[in-house]
Design an enzyme around this catalytic site. Structure first.
Site, PDB file in Angstrom:
ATOM      1  CG  ASP A  68      -6.100  21.819  -3.652  1.00 21.58           C
ATOM      2  OD1 ASP A  68      -6.386  20.611  -3.734  1.00 21.58           O
ATOM      3  OD2 ASP A  68      -6.157  22.459  -2.581  1.00 21.58           O
ATOM      4  N   GLY A 110     -10.941  16.882  -6.188  1.00 23.37           N
ATOM      5  CA  GLY A 110     -11.887  16.086  -5.398  1.00 23.37           C
ATOM      6  C   GLY A 110     -13.195  16.834  -5.200  1.00 23.37           C
ATOM      7  CG  ASN A 139      -1.068  14.474  -2.456  1.00 22.32           C
ATOM      8  OD1 ASN A 139      -0.649  15.135  -3.419  1.00 22.32           O
ATOM      9  ND2 ASN A 139      -1.887  15.018  -1.556  1.00 22.32           N
ATOM     10  NE  ARG A 198      -4.958  13.583  -1.289  1.00 22.10           N
ATOM     11  CZ  ARG A 198      -5.480  14.518  -2.055  1.00 22.10           C
ATOM     12  NH1 ARG A 198      -6.243  14.186  -3.080  1.00 22.10           N
ATOM     13  NH2 ARG A 198      -5.248  15.788  -1.819  1.00 22.10           N
ATOM     14  NE  ARG A 239      -3.708  25.082  -2.312  1.00 20.42           N
ATOM     15  CZ  ARG A 239      -3.133  24.213  -1.495  1.00 20.42           C
ATOM     16  NH1 ARG A 239      -1.973  24.491  -0.953  1.00 20.42           N
ATOM     17  NH2 ARG A 239      -3.701  23.060  -1.221  1.00 20.42           N
TER      18      ARG A 239
HETATM   19  C1  IPE Z   1      -1.444  20.063  -2.703  1.00 22.89           C
HETATM   20  O1  IPE Z   1      -2.790  19.814  -2.553  1.00 22.89           O
HETATM   21  C2  IPE Z   1      -0.808  18.991  -3.520  1.00 22.89           C
HETATM   22  C3  IPE Z   1      -1.148  18.985  -4.949  1.00 22.89           C
HETATM   23  C4  IPE Z   1      -1.914  19.828  -5.551  1.00 22.89           C
HETATM   24  C5  IPE Z   1      -0.545  17.935  -5.715  1.00 22.89           C
HETATM   25  P1  IPE Z   1      -3.372  19.033  -1.281  1.00 22.89           P
HETATM   26  O2  IPE Z   1      -4.822  18.909  -1.507  1.00 22.89           O
HETATM   27  O3  IPE Z   1      -2.607  17.779  -1.083  1.00 22.89           O
HETATM   28  O4  IPE Z   1      -3.017  20.024  -0.099  1.00 22.89           O
HETATM   29  P2  IPE Z   1      -3.663  20.172   1.347  1.00 22.89           P
HETATM   30  O5  IPE Z   1      -3.739  18.787   1.935  1.00 22.89           O
HETATM   31  O6  IPE Z   1      -5.017  20.768   1.168  1.00 22.89           O
HETATM   32  O7  IPE Z   1      -2.752  21.096   2.076  1.00 22.89           O
HETATM   33  C1  IPE Z   2      -5.596  18.149  -6.219  1.00 24.08           C
HETATM   34  O1  IPE Z   2      -6.931  17.911  -5.945  1.00 24.08           O
HETATM   35  C2  IPE Z   2      -4.888  16.949  -6.770  1.00 24.08           C
HETATM   36  C3  IPE Z   2      -3.993  16.292  -5.800  1.00 24.08           C
HETATM   37  C4  IPE Z   2      -3.706  16.714  -4.616  1.00 24.08           C
HETATM   38  C5  IPE Z   2      -3.389  15.057  -6.212  1.00 24.08           C
HETATM   39  P1  IPE Z   2      -7.425  17.288  -4.562  1.00 24.08           P
HETATM   40  O2  IPE Z   2      -7.547  15.815  -4.752  1.00 24.08           O
HETATM   41  O3  IPE Z   2      -6.561  17.711  -3.443  1.00 24.08           O
HETATM   42  O4  IPE Z   2      -8.855  17.933  -4.441  1.00 24.08           O
HETATM   43  P2  IPE Z   2      -9.582  18.425  -3.115  1.00 24.08           P
HETATM   44  O5  IPE Z   2      -8.652  19.386  -2.428  1.00 24.08           O
HETATM   45  O6  IPE Z   2      -9.823  17.199  -2.296  1.00 24.08           O
HETATM   46  O7  IPE Z   2     -10.818  19.066  -3.598  1.00 24.08           O
HETATM   47 MG    MG Z   3      -6.637  19.289  -2.141  1.00 19.08          MG
END
Ligand code: IPE
Ligand code: IPE
Ligand code: MG
Length: 252
Positions: free
Chosen positions: A27, A30, A75, A78, A191
């Protein structure tokens, strides 16, 4: 993954216990990008590059099973652009890495459902699984279009289709219908990016996993930090509802 792969990796000899199965919620891609004023997809790209480093380190440390959470069933909510970009990226990664994965004894598996994924990605996943089936150094499960609740619902549906009676629905039977059938539960779930939740990841299999959360964003989570997580794991007292083994501190 041999020889030079050890570069930058602390010596595994210092680790007293190596978890057999490590699962990672990757995680923070982004936020990593945002912090640098880059588009979110640049974070996902950096995240996929980090997978290489961590995979090498896991092989080096003797981890036998690595499970990576790449894309959840949630996901899909998004923006379309991010979802499409991310799935295209995953497809490119399989293409680019497949030969090396095969050469290095990686056995790729998929946790989740292929249904709903773009056709070319489905095809690449199937090809990659077939091409690496003989890998015997490490099993890498990629949780892609994965949801723990969906996994359990699908398992129950298949048990019913197979005609199991109520008495036959045991914990063992249910586990054998999950995507992870035949594999041991994760010993350690890591995590990144600071969140303290499972986000629908391995909710059945995580029953007695040790949990390690770090504020580091996934693209920055390197072998050194993996090492720290393994050290922390080695200090945990796993009791599985029983009493601590003799020798472990009573306060634990
Ligand atoms: C969990 O991360 C899913 C993956 C890492 C693929 P998210 O970013 O989707 O989780 P939440 O929305 O913060 O719970
Ligand atoms: C994890 O990074 C990758 C996926 C969930 C696909 P994020 O895209 O959730 O990154 P943040 O949580 O927005 O920083
Ligand atoms: Mg995330």
């Amino acid at each position: 993954m041999s020889g030079s792969a050890a570069q930058g990796v602390s010596t595994p000899a210092k680790l007293s216990v190596i978890p057999q199965h490590v699962a990672i919620i990757m995680d923070g891609n982004g936020r990593w990008a945002q912090q640098r004023g880059l588009p979110r997809l640049a974070g996902h790209r950096a995240g996929t590059e980090n997978v290489r480093r961590i995979l090498r380190a896991c092989v080096e440390y003797g981890v036998k099973i690595l499970t990576l959470y790449a894309f959840s069933t949630e996901n899909w909510s998004r923006p379309r652009e991010e979802v499409e970009g991310l799935l295209a990226l995953l497809s490119q990664v399989i293409d680019r890495e497949l030969d090396e994965l095969r050469r290095n004894g990686v056995q790729l598996r998929h946790l989740g459902t292929l249904e709903g994924l773009p056709d070319n990605l489905q095809r690449r996943i199937r090809e990659a699984i077939a091409a690496t089936a003989a890998g015997d150094r490490i099993i890498v499960n990629v949780a892609l279009n994965y949801g723990g609740r969906r996994e359990i619902v699908e398992a129950v549906q298949r048990m019913m289709k197979d005609g199991l009676t109520a008495d036959q629905v045991t914990e063992q039977a249910l586990a054998s219908y999950l995507y992870t059938a035949g594999l041991p539960d994760p010993d350690l779930i890591i995590r990144t990016a600071g969140e303290m939740r499972l986000s629908n990841f391995l909710i059945w299999q995580a029953a007695y996993a040790e949990f390690y959360s770090t504020p580091t964003y996934w693209p920055d989570f390197g072998p050194e930090e993996l090492y720290q997580a393994l050290v922390a794991y080695g200090q945990r007292v796993r009791k599985f509802g029983g009493l601590p083994p003799s020798g472990a501190s009573q306060s634990q």
